[in-house]
Design a protein around this motif. Structure first.
Motif, PDB file in Angstrom:
ATOM      1  N   ALA A   1       0.840  -1.179   0.000  1.00 34.17           N
ATOM      2  CA  ALA A   1       0.000   0.000   0.000  1.00 34.17           C
ATOM      3  C   ALA A   1       0.886   1.243   0.000  1.00 34.17           C
ATOM      4  N   GLY A   2       0.492   2.219  -0.790  1.00 30.15           N
ATOM      5  CA  GLY A   2       1.256   3.452  -0.897  1.00 30.15           C
ATOM      6  C   GLY A   2       2.279   3.429  -2.008  1.00 30.15           C
ATOM      7  N   ASP A   3       2.457   2.288  -2.646  1.00 34.60           N
ATOM      8  CA  ASP A   3       3.419   2.160  -3.746  1.00 34.60           C
ATOM      9  C   ASP A   3       2.690   2.101  -5.080  1.00 34.60           C
ATOM     10  N   ALA A   4       3.457   2.251  -6.141  1.00 34.85           N
ATOM     11  CA  ALA A   4       2.921   2.062  -7.490  1.00 34.85           C
ATOM     12  C   ALA A   4       3.027   0.578  -7.828  1.00 34.85           C
ATOM     13  N   VAL A   5       1.914  -0.015  -8.224  1.00 34.32           N
ATOM     14  CA  VAL A   5       1.871  -1.434  -8.562  1.00 34.32           C
ATOM     15  C   VAL A   5       1.775  -1.559 -10.088  1.00 34.32           C
ATOM     16  N   PRO A   6       2.752  -2.231 -10.711  1.00 32.54           N
ATOM     17  CA  PRO A   6       2.675  -2.390 -12.169  1.00 32.54           C
ATOM     18  C   PRO A   6       1.577  -3.387 -12.541  1.00 32.54           C
ATOM     19  N   MET A   7       0.667  -2.954 -13.370  1.00 31.63           N
ATOM     20  CA  MET A   7      -0.421  -3.800 -13.843  1.00 31.63           C
ATOM     21  C   MET A   7      -0.172  -4.105 -15.320  1.00 31.63           C
ATOM     22  N   ARG A   8      -0.304  -5.359 -15.675  1.00 27.19           N
ATOM     23  CA  ARG A   8      -0.048  -5.807 -17.046  1.00 27.19           C
ATOM     24  C   ARG A   8      -1.260  -6.583 -17.532  1.00 27.19           C
ATOM     25  N   PHE A   9      -1.689  -6.281 -18.765  1.00 24.74           N
ATOM     26  CA  PHE A   9      -2.810  -7.024 -19.333  1.00 24.74           C
ATOM     27  C   PHE A   9      -2.677  -7.050 -20.848  1.00 24.74           C
ATOM     28  N   SER A  10      -3.307  -8.030 -21.469  1.00 24.35           N
ATOM     29  CA  SER A  10      -3.254  -8.176 -22.920  1.00 24.35           C
ATOM     30  C   SER A  10      -4.663  -8.130 -23.488  1.00 24.35           C
ATOM     31  N   LEU A  11      -4.768  -7.560 -24.669  1.00 20.65           N
ATOM     32  CA  LEU A  11      -6.039  -7.527 -25.389  1.00 20.65           C
ATOM     33  C   LEU A  11      -5.923  -8.289 -26.706  1.00 20.65           C
ATOM     34  N   GLY A  12      -4.969  -9.220 -26.745  1.00 18.43           N
ATOM     35  CA  GLY A  12      -4.791 -10.041 -27.942  1.00 18.43           C
ATOM     36  C   GLY A  12      -4.202  -9.266 -29.099  1.00 18.43           C
ATOM     37  N   GLY A  13      -3.263  -8.390 -28.817  1.00 14.03           N
ATOM     38  CA  GLY A  13      -2.611  -7.593 -29.855  1.00 14.03           C
ATOM     39  C   GLY A  13      -2.686  -6.115 -29.526  1.00 14.03           C
ATOM     40  N   ASN A  14      -1.988  -5.341 -30.302  1.00 13.45           N
ATOM     41  CA  ASN A  14      -1.945  -3.894 -30.107  1.00 13.45           C
ATOM     42  C   ASN A  14      -3.229  -3.278 -30.647  1.00 13.45           C
ATOM     43  N   ARG A  15      -4.051  -2.785 -29.770  1.00 14.38           N
ATOM     44  CA  ARG A  15      -5.304  -2.126 -30.154  1.00 14.38           C
ATOM     45  C   ARG A  15      -5.181  -0.609 -30.074  1.00 14.38           C
ATOM     46  N   GLY A  16      -3.943  -0.134 -29.921  1.00 16.74           N
ATOM     47  CA  GLY A  16      -3.708   1.299 -29.798  1.00 16.74           C
ATOM     48  C   GLY A  16      -3.895   1.757 -28.372  1.00 16.74           C
ATOM     49  N   LEU A  17      -3.618   3.026 -28.118  1.00 17.45           N
ATOM     50  CA  LEU A  17      -3.734   3.553 -26.766  1.00 17.45           C
ATOM     51  C   LEU A  17      -5.100   4.188 -26.499  1.00 17.45           C
ATOM     52  N   ASP A  18      -5.988   4.142 -27.491  1.00 19.57           N
ATOM     53  CA  ASP A  18      -7.340   4.672 -27.318  1.00 19.57           C
ATOM     54  C   ASP A  18      -8.344   3.550 -27.067  1.00 19.57           C
ATOM     55  N   VAL A  19      -7.892   2.471 -26.445  1.00 19.96           N
ATOM     56  CA  VAL A  19      -8.750   1.303 -26.233  1.00 19.96           C
ATOM     57  C   VAL A  19      -9.571   1.379 -24.957  1.00 19.96           C
ATOM     58  N   LEU A  20      -9.328   2.403 -24.163  1.00 22.41           N
ATOM     59  CA  LEU A  20      -9.984   2.478 -22.863  1.00 22.41           C
ATOM     60  C   LEU A  20     -11.205   3.372 -22.885  1.00 22.41           C
ATOM     61  N   ASP A  21     -12.128   3.092 -21.964  1.00 25.65           N
ATOM     62  CA  ASP A  21     -13.278   3.953 -21.731  1.00 25.65           C
ATOM     63  C   ASP A  21     -12.728   5.181 -21.012  1.00 25.65           C
ATOM     64  N   ASN A  22     -12.744   6.314 -21.653  1.00 23.16           N
ATOM     65  CA  ASN A  22     -12.098   7.509 -21.102  1.00 23.16           C
ATOM     66  C   ASN A  22     -12.683   7.994 -19.780  1.00 23.16           C
ATOM     67  N   THR A  23     -13.924   7.649 -19.475  1.00 22.04           N
ATOM     68  CA  THR A  23     -14.505   8.118 -18.216  1.00 22.04           C
ATOM     69  C   THR A  23     -14.103   7.266 -17.023  1.00 22.04           C
ATOM     70  N   HIS A  24     -14.030   5.971 -17.219  1.00 20.36           N
ATOM     71  CA  HIS A  24     -13.759   5.066 -16.097  1.00 20.36           C
ATOM     72  C   HIS A  24     -12.691   4.039 -16.463  1.00 20.36           C
ATOM     73  N   SER A  25     -11.616   4.459 -17.062  1.00 25.37           N
ATOM     74  CA  SER A  25     -10.608   3.527 -17.560  1.00 25.37           C
ATOM     75  C   SER A  25     -10.059   2.599 -16.487  1.00 25.37           C
ATOM     76  N   PHE A  26      -9.567   3.172 -15.407  1.00 26.72           N
ATOM     77  CA  PHE A  26      -8.978   2.397 -14.319  1.00 26.72           C
ATOM     78  C   PHE A  26      -9.630   2.808 -13.009  1.00 26.72           C
ATOM     79  N   ALA A  27      -9.981   1.820 -12.211  1.00 23.83           N
ATOM     80  CA  ALA A  27     -10.574   2.096 -10.902  1.00 23.83           C
ATOM     81  C   ALA A  27     -10.268   0.922  -9.992  1.00 23.83           C
ATOM     82  N   SER A  28     -10.566   1.091  -8.709  1.00 21.78           N
ATOM     83  CA  SER A  28     -10.425  -0.015  -7.769  1.00 21.78           C
ATOM     84  C   SER A  28     -11.524   0.092  -6.722  1.00 21.78           C
ATOM     85  N   GLN A  29     -11.771  -1.033  -6.078  1.00 22.97           N
ATOM     86  CA  GLN A  29     -12.735  -1.046  -4.986  1.00 22.97           C
ATOM     87  C   GLN A  29     -12.261  -2.052  -3.948  1.00 22.97           C
ATOM     88  N   GLN A  30     -12.632  -1.815  -2.701  1.00 31.39           N
ATOM     89  CA  GLN A  30     -12.244  -2.733  -1.643  1.00 31.39           C
ATOM     90  C   GLN A  30     -13.087  -3.991  -1.737  1.00 31.39           C
TER      91      GLN A  30
END
Length: 98
Positions: A1-30
């Motif tokens: 906790a308090g550190d940067a955690v590297p997250m890695r995921f694949s979408l089966g190839g390069n889909r470009g950097l505009d592949v995310l939902d711009n409103t809720h791209s990354f989130a977390s919940q307890q």
């Protein structure tokens, strides 16, 4: 906790950097560490994208990378990291923070 955690995921190839939902791209919940169930259903914490945490693609590994800045207050809890792509599909992983 308090550190940067590297997250890695694949979408089966390069889909470009505009592949995310711009409103809720990354989130977390307890979540409950034993069951993985959300403790407060529907309440997520959006992650803040900074220059050092921005999404990157590595062709050699066929994977996207993102640095998730965690909060020190999350120590001893489990969180579910959520990636939402452009078509609304969500990818989730549970992480225990120490």
């Amino acid at each position: 906790a308090g550190d940067a955690v590297p997250m890695r995921f694949s979408l089966g190839g390069n889909r470009g950097l505009d592949v995310l939902d711009n409103t809720h791209s990354f989130a977390s919940q307890q979540v409950d560490c034993s069951t993985g169930q959300a403790l407060q259903f529907g309440i997520t914490t959006p992650t803040e994208q900074k220059a050092r945490t921005q999404l990157r693609y590595n062709r050699g590994q066929d994977a996207y990378f993102y640095l998730w800045d965690t909060d020190e207050e999350w120590a001893g809890t489990c969180r579910q990291f959520v990636v939402t792509v452009e078509d609304g599909t969500q990818h989730r992983v549970n992480v225990q923070l120490t």
